[in-house]
Write a protein that holds these residues in place. Sequence first.
Motif, PDB file in Angstrom:
ATOM      1  N   PRO A   1       0.731  -1.379   0.009  1.00 39.39           N
ATOM      2  CA  PRO A   1       0.052  -0.007   0.102  1.00 39.39           C
ATOM      3  C   PRO A   1       0.797   1.080   0.126  1.00 39.39           C
ATOM      4  O   PRO A   1       0.170   2.363  -0.290  1.00 39.39           O
ATOM      5  CB  PRO A   1      -0.793  -0.079   1.397  1.00 39.39           C
ATOM      6  CG  PRO A   1      -0.674  -1.496   1.789  1.00 39.39           C
ATOM      7  CD  PRO A   1       0.661  -1.991   1.103  1.00 39.39           C
ATOM      8  N   PHE A   2       2.079   1.006   0.313  1.00 39.59           N
ATOM      9  CA  PHE A   2       2.982   2.429   0.363  1.00 39.59           C
ATOM     10  C   PHE A   2       3.919   2.730  -0.591  1.00 39.59           C
ATOM     11  O   PHE A   2       4.426   3.689  -0.872  1.00 39.59           O
ATOM     12  CB  PHE A   2       3.927   2.232   1.662  1.00 39.59           C
ATOM     13  CG  PHE A   2       3.069   2.043   3.072  1.00 39.59           C
ATOM     14  CD1 PHE A   2       2.999   3.226   3.591  1.00 39.59           C
ATOM     15  CD2 PHE A   2       2.846   0.753   3.483  1.00 39.59           C
ATOM     16  CE1 PHE A   2       2.134   2.890   4.777  1.00 39.59           C
ATOM     17  CE2 PHE A   2       2.132   0.712   4.674  1.00 39.59           C
ATOM     18  CZ  PHE A   2       1.920   1.758   5.331  1.00 39.59           C
ATOM     19  N   VAL A   3       3.776   1.706  -1.845  1.00 35.89           N
ATOM     20  CA  VAL A   3       4.558   1.841  -3.057  1.00 35.89           C
ATOM     21  C   VAL A   3       3.703   1.990  -4.064  1.00 35.89           C
ATOM     22  O   VAL A   3       4.509   1.940  -5.357  1.00 35.89           O
ATOM     23  CB  VAL A   3       5.498   0.773  -3.242  1.00 35.89           C
ATOM     24  CG1 VAL A   3       6.547   0.659  -2.026  1.00 35.89           C
ATOM     25  CG2 VAL A   3       5.028  -0.573  -3.085  1.00 35.89           C
TER      26      VAL A   3
ATOM     27  N   ASN B   1       9.302   0.744  -5.476  1.00 36.99           N
ATOM     28  CA  ASN B   1      10.155  -0.246  -4.523  1.00 36.99           C
ATOM     29  C   ASN B   1      10.635   0.374  -3.360  1.00 36.99           C
ATOM     30  O   ASN B   1      11.462   1.362  -3.746  1.00 36.99           O
ATOM     31  CB  ASN B   1      10.790  -1.129  -5.485  1.00 36.99           C
ATOM     32  CG  ASN B   1      11.147  -2.468  -4.788  1.00 36.99           C
ATOM     33  OD1 ASN B   1      10.442  -2.683  -3.649  1.00 36.99           O
ATOM     34  ND2 ASN B   1      12.318  -2.931  -5.176  1.00 36.99           N
ATOM     35  N   ALA B   2      10.545  -0.271  -2.367  1.00 37.99           N
ATOM     36  CA  ALA B   2      11.182   0.598  -1.025  1.00 37.99           C
ATOM     37  C   ALA B   2      12.140  -0.636  -0.394  1.00 37.99           C
ATOM     38  O   ALA B   2      12.003  -1.606  -0.391  1.00 37.99           O
ATOM     39  CB  ALA B   2      10.192   1.042  -0.166  1.00 37.99           C
TER      40      ALA B   2
ATOM     41  N   ALA C   1       4.558  10.726  -2.886  1.00 39.46           N
ATOM     42  CA  ALA C   1       4.788  10.070  -1.691  1.00 39.46           C
ATOM     43  C   ALA C   1       5.220   8.488  -2.050  1.00 39.46           C
ATOM     44  O   ALA C   1       5.050   7.588  -1.152  1.00 39.46           O
ATOM     45  CB  ALA C   1       3.416   9.781  -0.783  1.00 39.46           C
ATOM     46  N   ILE C   2       5.518   8.110  -3.376  1.00 39.61           N
ATOM     47  CA  ILE C   2       5.838   6.837  -3.799  1.00 39.61           C
ATOM     48  C   ILE C   2       7.351   6.704  -4.176  1.00 39.61           C
ATOM     49  O   ILE C   2       7.966   7.692  -4.678  1.00 39.61           O
ATOM     50  CB  ILE C   2       5.222   6.664  -5.159  1.00 39.61           C
ATOM     51  CG1 ILE C   2       3.598   6.621  -4.888  1.00 39.61           C
ATOM     52  CG2 ILE C   2       5.435   5.345  -5.491  1.00 39.61           C
ATOM     53  CD1 ILE C   2       3.042   5.884  -3.659  1.00 39.61           C
ATOM     54  N   PRO C   3       7.959   5.876  -3.565  1.00 36.45           N
ATOM     55  CA  PRO C   3       9.572   5.676  -3.674  1.00 36.45           C
ATOM     56  C   PRO C   3       9.740   5.355  -5.284  1.00 36.45           C
ATOM     57  O   PRO C   3       9.048   4.895  -5.919  1.00 36.45           O
ATOM     58  CB  PRO C   3       9.875   4.500  -2.907  1.00 36.45           C
ATOM     59  CG  PRO C   3       8.914   3.790  -2.704  1.00 36.45           C
ATOM     60  CD  PRO C   3       7.552   4.688  -2.802  1.00 36.45           C
ATOM     61  N   ASP C   4      11.163   5.454  -5.566  1.00 39.83           N
ATOM     62  CA  ASP C   4      11.458   5.238  -7.033  1.00 39.83           C
ATOM     63  C   ASP C   4      11.472   3.365  -7.129  1.00 39.83           C
ATOM     64  O   ASP C   4      10.969   2.992  -5.974  1.00 39.83           O
ATOM     65  CB  ASP C   4      12.701   5.875  -7.433  1.00 39.83           C
ATOM     66  CG  ASP C   4      14.068   5.438  -6.623  1.00 39.83           C
ATOM     67  OD1 ASP C   4      13.820   4.396  -6.107  1.00 39.83           O
ATOM     68  OD2 ASP C   4      14.972   6.210  -6.639  1.00 39.83           O
ATOM     69  N   GLU C   5      11.867   3.154  -8.202  1.00 40.40           N
ATOM     70  CA  GLU C   5      11.820   1.674  -8.703  1.00 40.40           C
ATOM     71  C   GLU C   5      13.278   1.040  -7.940  1.00 40.40           C
ATOM     72  O   GLU C   5      13.223  -0.302  -8.025  1.00 40.40           O
ATOM     73  CB  GLU C   5      11.723   1.317  -9.874  1.00 40.40           C
ATOM     74  CG  GLU C   5      10.257   1.953 -10.394  1.00 40.40           C
ATOM     75  CD  GLU C   5       9.931   1.657 -11.912  1.00 40.40           C
ATOM     76  OE1 GLU C   5      11.282   1.404 -12.748  1.00 40.40           O
ATOM     77  OE2 GLU C   5       8.918   2.013 -12.423  1.00 40.40           O
ATOM     78  N   SER C   6      14.076   1.815  -7.481  1.00 42.41           N
ATOM     79  CA  SER C   6      15.413   1.298  -7.308  1.00 42.41           C
ATOM     80  C   SER C   6      15.340   0.323  -6.090  1.00 42.41           C
ATOM     81  O   SER C   6      16.299  -0.695  -5.881  1.00 42.41           O
ATOM     82  CB  SER C   6      16.313   2.282  -6.986  1.00 42.41           C
ATOM     83  OG  SER C   6      15.978   3.054  -5.666  1.00 42.41           O
ATOM     84  N   GLY C   7      14.569   0.523  -5.176  1.00 36.57           N
ATOM     85  CA  GLY C   7      14.396  -0.486  -3.796  1.00 36.57           C
ATOM     86  C   GLY C   7      15.310   0.061  -2.756  1.00 36.57           C
ATOM     87  O   GLY C   7      15.705  -0.567  -1.834  1.00 36.57           O
TER      88      GLY C   7
END
Length: 161
Positions: free
Chosen positions: A30-32, A42-43, A82-88
């Motif tokens: 729900p956070f990504v 991706n976090a 509020a969404i991280p990038d795809e790098s993780g």
Amino acid sequence: MTAEASARRERLRALLGADCVLTEPEDCAPFVVDHLGRCRGNALAVVQPRSVAQIVELLGFCDAERIGVVPHGGNTSYCGGAIPDESGAELVLSLRRLNRIRSVDADNYSLTAEAGCILSQVQAAAEAAGRFFPLSIGSQGSCQIGGNLSTNAGGVYCATG
């Protein structure tokens, strides 16, 4: 997952407590992704600190480790901020546990609320004190006051220029 990412997750758990650090994909899901489903990331982890003191420690750790931090509120934004990038490699900082009304001073028309308070909770606290909190938007049952303030959300009672 790399050994470095695994080690960072363990240090986060040691710093905040295991119950404050989400790493399982189903818990982080729900956070990504934004609520429209347009932005996905991706976090490294999702952290849910219980106090400002924990945030101070967390940000010190992230600075030392050069970990990007993405603040996450009610996830009602239309721009994916509020969404991280795809790098993780980035950390999602959820403010949902910082959800207390700290004080209401009706005589001075002031209210102190933590960033994770839901807007409707702030409105109800003001109303209980015989006051009116003027921000009203469609997502008031799920958006957080910290996000409202940081994005200068206006709503139906906001005058335009």
